[in-house]
Design a protein around this motif. Sequence first.
Motif: not given
Length: 125
Positions: A1-15, A23-34
């Motif tokens: 089963q394909v599973h993707l986890v996004d992270s790293g978002g935050d609040s920042v000032q302009p500039g 992070t991906m799992s469940g598929i041969p991720y290196k073979h696809y367009c992301v």
Amino acid sequence: QVHLVDSGGDSVQPGGSLRLSCTMSGIPYKHYCVGWFRQAPGKEREAVAQIDADDDTRYADSVQGRFTISRDGAASTRYLQMNSLKPEDTAMYYCAVDLRFSRCFSWQPSDFAAWGQGTQVTVSS
């Protein structure tokens, strides 16, 4: 089963800068367009950057020169380095995989079958 986890978002000032991770799992991720997409309140989801199985990249005009998409050596994680952030970059950011091809042919969200849950980026002074 394909599973993707996004992270790293935050609040920042302009500039400021942020690095998002997918992070991906469940598929041969290196073979696809992301791709990384974003959606601001009241707006349609739009493509931001893409990387294919050969590490070829492409970017939306609005982020060209400021954002960089890349992957780690093991290819299970894709990154979006965002520099010189602007208030108009504020949105929920998602990574997604086009399971049809190893090259990136489409900017359309509907062509991407697997999605992360999203991570919020807010750029404000």
